[in-house]
Design an enzyme around this catalytic site. Structure first.
Site, PDB file in Angstrom:
ATOM      1  N   ASP A  94       0.819  -1.212   0.000  1.00 47.47           N
ATOM      2  CA  ASP A  94       0.000   0.000   0.000  1.00 47.47           C
ATOM      3  C   ASP A  94       0.854   1.264   0.000  1.00 47.47           C
ATOM      4  OD1 ASP A  94      -2.956  -0.865   1.955  1.00 47.47           O
ATOM      5  OD2 ASP A  94      -1.754  -2.070   0.580  1.00 47.47           O
ATOM      6  N   HIS A  99      -1.011   4.563  -0.585  1.00 47.72           N
ATOM      7  CA  HIS A  99      -1.992   5.498  -0.023  1.00 47.72           C
ATOM      8  C   HIS A  99      -1.612   6.957  -0.168  1.00 47.72           C
ATOM      9  CE1 HIS A  99      -5.063   2.875   1.455  1.00 47.72           C
ATOM     10  NE2 HIS A  99      -4.226   2.143   2.148  1.00 47.72           N
ATOM     11  N   ASP A 127      -4.077  -0.125  -3.549  1.00 46.75           N
ATOM     12  CA  ASP A 127      -4.229   0.934  -2.547  1.00 46.75           C
ATOM     13  C   ASP A 127      -3.263   2.097  -2.803  1.00 46.75           C
ATOM     14  OD1 ASP A 127      -5.491  -0.536   0.580  1.00 46.75           O
ATOM     15  OD2 ASP A 127      -6.346  -0.360  -1.426  1.00 46.75           O
ATOM     16  N   ASP A 157      -6.142   7.609  -1.395  1.00 46.70           N
ATOM     17  CA  ASP A 157      -6.787   7.821  -0.092  1.00 46.70           C
ATOM     18  C   ASP A 157      -5.777   7.971   1.029  1.00 46.70           C
ATOM     19  OD1 ASP A 157      -9.650   5.625  -0.649  1.00 46.70           O
ATOM     20  OD2 ASP A 157      -9.350   7.752  -1.090  1.00 46.70           O
ATOM     21  N   ARG A 158      -6.173   8.779   2.012  1.00 46.01           N
ATOM     22  CA  ARG A 158      -5.425   8.997   3.248  1.00 46.01           C
ATOM     23  C   ARG A 158      -4.214   9.894   3.103  1.00 46.01           C
ATOM     24  NH1 ARG A 158      -7.235   3.634   5.548  1.00 46.01           N
ATOM     25  NH2 ARG A 158      -8.863   4.322   6.978  1.00 46.01           N
ATOM     26  N   ASN A 210      -8.559  -2.587  -2.419  1.00 47.50           N
ATOM     27  CA  ASN A 210      -9.927  -2.280  -2.014  1.00 47.50           C
ATOM     28  C   ASN A 210     -10.212  -0.776  -2.054  1.00 47.50           C
ATOM     29  OD1 ASN A 210      -8.136  -2.348   0.323  1.00 47.50           O
ATOM     30  ND2 ASN A 210      -9.946  -1.808   1.510  1.00 47.50           N
ATOM     31  N   HIS A 211      -9.167   0.064  -2.050  1.00 47.43           N
ATOM     32  CA  HIS A 211      -9.387   1.504  -2.141  1.00 47.43           C
ATOM     33  C   HIS A 211      -9.564   1.982  -3.586  1.00 47.43           C
ATOM     34  CE1 HIS A 211      -9.000   3.317   1.950  1.00 47.43           C
ATOM     35  NE2 HIS A 211      -8.622   2.078   2.196  1.00 47.43           N
ATOM     36  N   HIS A 256      -4.174  -8.297  -3.549  1.00 50.85           N
ATOM     37  CA  HIS A 256      -4.128  -7.198  -2.589  1.00 50.85           C
ATOM     38  C   HIS A 256      -4.479  -7.657  -1.177  1.00 50.85           C
ATOM     39  CE1 HIS A 256      -4.382  -3.225  -0.785  1.00 50.85           C
ATOM     40  NE2 HIS A 256      -5.579  -3.558  -0.307  1.00 50.85           N
ATOM     41  N   ARG A 262     -13.781  -6.274   9.233  1.00 51.95           N
ATOM     42  CA  ARG A 262     -13.855  -5.149   8.297  1.00 51.95           C
ATOM     43  C   ARG A 262     -15.244  -5.022   7.686  1.00 51.95           C
ATOM     44  NH1 ARG A 262      -8.542  -3.351   6.056  1.00 51.95           N
ATOM     45  NH2 ARG A 262      -6.922  -4.902   6.496  1.00 51.95           N
ATOM     46  N   HIS A 305      -2.428  -4.721   2.207  1.00 57.10           N
ATOM     47  CA  HIS A 305      -3.740  -4.473   2.827  1.00 57.10           C
ATOM     48  C   HIS A 305      -3.714  -4.220   4.327  1.00 57.10           C
ATOM     49  CE1 HIS A 305      -8.091  -4.466   2.883  1.00 57.10           C
ATOM     50  NE2 HIS A 305      -8.224  -5.636   3.461  1.00 57.10           N
TER      51      HIS A 305
END
Lengths: 611, 307
Positions: free
Chosen positions: B51, B53, B79, B82-83, B111-112, B161, B209, B236
């Site tokens: 990831d 991010h 991923d 995001d963030r 998943n993002h 992932h 989750r 992940h």
């Protein structure tokens, strides 16, 4: 390449009419009216835009109309947006050409005077700057007729804003007026030094330096020094700290005896001021202060002061005095310096503030010549070694960057015995950026310490960097080898490093094989054609058939610079058609698209007329 | 026609591409990705990245440590957005590199890489902030639908992932899934992108989750054995040490966002897989520029998405 994209949305609440200023240059009155209108627009952007075009408007209107209409118009419509006022203040400083030249510069003073009284500091500062620009081209009569009353008005203004701007105008006016008026200016300035508001006194203090540079010697003594003393005794530390720079300017105008007589006490007081910010200014300007004071007794006192600043409670102050270390050498005999600085330096090496230690590391090298060889070996070298092991990377790096200074004093052997283990430790540091910094100093160290030292002590290290897990280190290591080749020569490279590089070409780990190619490509321009023919090309031939496409396309890339080297000699230039081109042609048929791309690109580059 | 080399160079310098450029690039990369199967087969050597991010400066750090693309082969496990504060730059650069060097850069879907998730966790807001409208977000999320689900290295190491799914025992079962859509809430595709390993269990359990499952040692053993594989690589999950090896060296988690969200204080890693499938982790700290962001005193709207 241009891609259409939507224009940004206009800021501001009301869209308003869109002003098209393109026609202004033609003098079209409609467009001029548009500019004038735009200046009254609700929209800030429009007002700013029209301001930028004021020069065009002035040209179109002509000098007379600009003086008689435009300038007064600007003066009346003083805006309340600071951004606009700032733009206007700046613009007016360059407007002399539009009002008819220097003999009309004075007309710009009115609007600038108003701007000099503005609320926003940057606007005032810009206005003052612009006025000072104008004064440069104004003649004496105009200065006396227009500027002096302006300064007087500002100096007696009710608001602090105008008085603080006034302080910035005295120096430029002073040089262009009669003695009588100079006397009035001095009186006016003294009033500012005694102003009730600290802000004004600060402005007076900071502008005193430029005034001191302009006034006559006897007035330095009768006017500048008393006012300096007044401000240096001010109860606000923010005022006192601004007197250090004027102090330096004053010392330059006086003889040593005069300095001692008039300034001795003030200097001492500033050095022990209860506010650390004042002491910081003293420390930071220490050499400048001490330089002009050539009296031995005073200098000894100054040295004591410097040492006490090294013990100051505030880290910023200790850091500042460290920047002045090499100037301290002038304050006493070498023996005295060695004796007195030993202990403070030891303490600074252990200073709790990493910034202080880093600054010390940067400047301590300059003391080596003062301490001399024996002194450096005995007293400074141990300190350098401790700094080299400091936990803070900048400290370590600052020492490395000054090794040449140390070497010039103590010589190679002492240096290598003591410093080398420390360097090796840094070269294996966990932080890759520390390792990187060491690599970058290796050529410098190598050139200073010579080829034998390098071969014995540093060579293995340099080769090991080629196998570092971090790519940037491997990259720096290859650049390092190129620089070393330039320092030690091609024959040395052929004998020592090239064989080792080429040996990696058959390493089972593909990263090493890749590094070989990068190293070859980087060094190629620095080696001779026969080396390429005899050593490099045979190695590459093995790599052309490497299993891994990344290796193959890097071989393709490397053939371009290698061809350039081969072309330098008639003996080797034929290899281009016998080896290089066929190889690239084969790679152009490679199953991997990137290999084909880079092979093709290299062929194109070789074929191009520029090559 | 877009000049990719120029775009890439600008992106390395942190310059944003124009909306028009992004639109063209996304269309082109979609065409490329559409041809990729759900399981892409590649050969080692390759450097595997977990990831990221949106931590763009840390992405640049990865290239400084692992080597530049295309000299180094890369596999990113998803991923990308995001963030972090620079999701746009991150995904723009990776997509450009994929388009320019398709053989050297593999991108998995995480998943993002989803419309719903990016609306909540910062990518959508960042696009709006940097471009003034949602066009760029739409272009990128359309591309996400085309990202492949898994990679097989040398027919031996399976990379995904999240993790494994109770619906998928044979890798061949993956190949028939229709992936070209928004990530569903449940089912095989969701599991592959949301599941987590659990060293304390043997089979599948519910995941906290709310999507995917947790899976244990028996599941891993069976999957590897039935498919003739040696190892599973996935991302992940945050790892304080940058990576985590489980199930007796049968599964590894790679995490490549150091000091995650600019405050977790974790180390990150990248994984070098050599031509003989030897696995070698290199750990690294946040890049100095990332550390500068972390040291900013007040939270800006940009970094609200850590909660």
């Amino acid at each position: 390449m241009s891609i259409d994209s939507a224009p940004p949305a206009a800021p501001g609440p009301s869209p308003g009419p869109h002003y098209d200023f393109q026609d202004a240059q033609s003098g079209d009155l409609g467009a001029l009216a548009a500019i004038a209108d735009a200046m009254k627009s609700d929209n800030l952007t429009d007002r700013l835009e029209s301001l930028k075009r004021l020069g065009i408007l002035a040209l179109a209107m002509g000098e007379e109309r600009t003086r008689d209409e435009l300038i007064p118009f600007l003066d009346e419509s003083i805006d309340d947006e600071d951004e606009l006022l700032l733009a206007l203040a700046e613009l007016l400083g360059d407007f002399v050409q539009y009002v008819g030249g220097p003999k009309y510069a004075y007309v710009l003073l009115r609007p600038l005077e108003n701007l000099a009284a503005a609320e926003e500091t940057v606007v005032r500062e810009k206005a003052t700057e612009s006025i000072n620009k104008l004064v440069e081209v104004m003649d004496q009569l105009h200065v006396e007729e227009y500027l002096i009353p302006c300064i007087a008005r500002l100096s007696s203004g009710e608001w602090f804003t105008s008085r603080s701007s006034a302080a910035g105008l005295y120096a430029s006016a002073y040089g262009k007026v009669t003695d009588a008026i100079q006397s009035k200016l001095r009186a006016g300035y003294e009033a500012l030094c005694k102003d009730d508001m600290p802000m004004i006194r600060r402005a007076a203090a900071s502008n005193l330096e430029s005034l001191v540079k302009k006034i006559e010697k006897d007035h330095v003594i009768s006017f500048a020094i008393p006012n300096f003393r007044l401000l240096a005794d001010d109860d606000q530390d923010s005022v006192r700290l601004l007197t250090v720079e004027p102090l330096v300017a004053i010392t330059k105008r006086l003889t040593t005896d005069e300095c001692k007589q008039y300034l001795g006490e003030s200097v001492q007081k500033l050095c022990v001021d209860k506010s650390w910010r004042v002491r910081y200014m003293v420390a930071d300007h220490f050499i400048a202060i001490a330089t002009n004071i050539k009296d031995q007794e005073l200098q000894e006192e100054l040295l004591s002061v410097a040492i006490s600043l090294m013990h100051d409670s505030e880290a910023e102050v200790r850091g500042a005095i460290c920047t002045q270390l090499d100037g301290l050498a002038d304050l006493a005999t070498p023996e005295a310096i060695v004796a007195r600085l030993q202990a403070p330096l030891q303490e600074l090496v252990d200073d709790p503030s990493q910034h202080v230690r880093a600054t010390l590391a940067k400047h301590i090298g300059s003391l080596c010549s003062v301490f001399g060889k024996e002194g450096t070996l005995e007293h400074l070298l141990p300190l350098l070694l401790r700094l080299l092991k400091d936990s803070f990377p900048d400290v370590r790096l600052n020492i490395i960057s000054k090794l040449d200074v140390v070497d010039s004093v103590v010589g190679i052997d002492s240096l290598s015995q003591s410093l080398l283990p420390a360097i090796v430790e840094l070269a294996e540091d966990k932080q890759w950026r520390v390792r990187l910094a060491i690599i970058e100093y290796v050529p410098l160290i190598a050139s200073q310490l010579g080829v034998q030292f390098f071969d014995e002590q540093l060579s293995n290290l340099c080769m090991s960097w080629l196998g570092d897990p971090v790519y940037s280190i491997r990259e720096a290591a290859t650049a390092n080898l190129k620089k070393l080749t330039e320092v030690f020569g091609v024959d040395w490279a052929r004998a020592t490093i090239i064989p080792k590089i080429l040996a990696m070409a058959t390493h089972p780990n593909y990263l090493y094989r890749m590094t070989t190619i990068f190293a070859i490509t980087t060094i190629a321009p620095s080696v001779t054609p026969d080396i390429v023919r005899d050593l490099i090309l045979p190695s590459l031939e093995g790599l052309v058939n490497d299993q891994i496409p990344n290796i193959r396309f890097n071989v393709a890339k490397s053939l371009e610079p290698l061809t350039a080297v081969l072309r330098k000699s008639p003996e080797t230039t034929s290899l281009e058609s016998s080896i290089i081109r066929p190889t690239l042609a084969r790679l152009e048929e490679d199953p991997d698209p990137d290999v084909r791309y880079f092979a093709h690109r290299s062929l194109m580059a070789i074929d191009s007329p520029a090559a | 026609m877009v000049d990719l080399d120029n775009c890439i160079e600008r992106l390395y310098n942190g310059t944003l591409l124009s909306e028009g450029e992004i639109s063209q690039i996304c269309i082109l990369v979609q065409e490329l990705l559409a041809e990729e199967p759900n399981v892409v087969h590649i050969s080692a050597p390759v450097t595997v990245i977990g990831d990221v991010h949106g931590q763009f400066f840390d992405l640049l750090e990865i290239f400084q440590i692992g080597g530049k693309c295309p000299d180094t082969n890369y596999l990113f496990l998803g991923d990308y957005v995001d963030r972090g504060q620079h999701s746009v730059e991150t995904i723009s650069l990776l997509i450009c590199l994929k388009l320019r060097y398709p053989q050297r850069m593999q991108l998995l879907r995480g998943n993002h890489e989803s419309r719903n998730i990016t609306k909540t966790y910062g990518f959508y807001a960042e696009c709006m902030h940097k471009y003034g409208n949602a066009g760029v977000w739409r272009d990128f999320t359309n591309v996400f639908d085309f990202l492949t689900l898994s990679v097989m290295i040398n027919d031996s190491i399976f990379c995904v992932h999240g993790g494994l799914s109770p619906s998928i025992l044979l890798v061949d079962q993956l190949k028939v899934l229709d992936r070209f859509d928004e990530i569903p809430h449940e089912g095989a595709l969701a599991d592959l992108l949301w599941s987590d390993p659990d060293a304390d269990i043997k089979t599948f359990n519910r995941s906290q989750r709310g999507a995917g499952f947790t899976f244990g040692s028996d599941v891993v053993e069976r999957f590897l054995h039935v498919n003739g594989l040696s190892h599973i690589l996935r991302a992940h999950q945050l790892c304080m040490e940058g990576y985590l090896v489980l199930f007796n060296d049968r599964l590894s988690t790679v995490w490549s966002a150091p000091n995650y969200c600019y405050r977790c204080g974790n180390v990150a890693s990248l994984l070098n897989v050599d031509p003989y499938l030897q696995r070698d982790f290199i750990t690294f700290d946040a890049a100095p520029d990332s550390t500068a962001i972390a040291n900013q005193p007040t939270p800006t709207p940009d970094n609200m998405y850590f909660l």
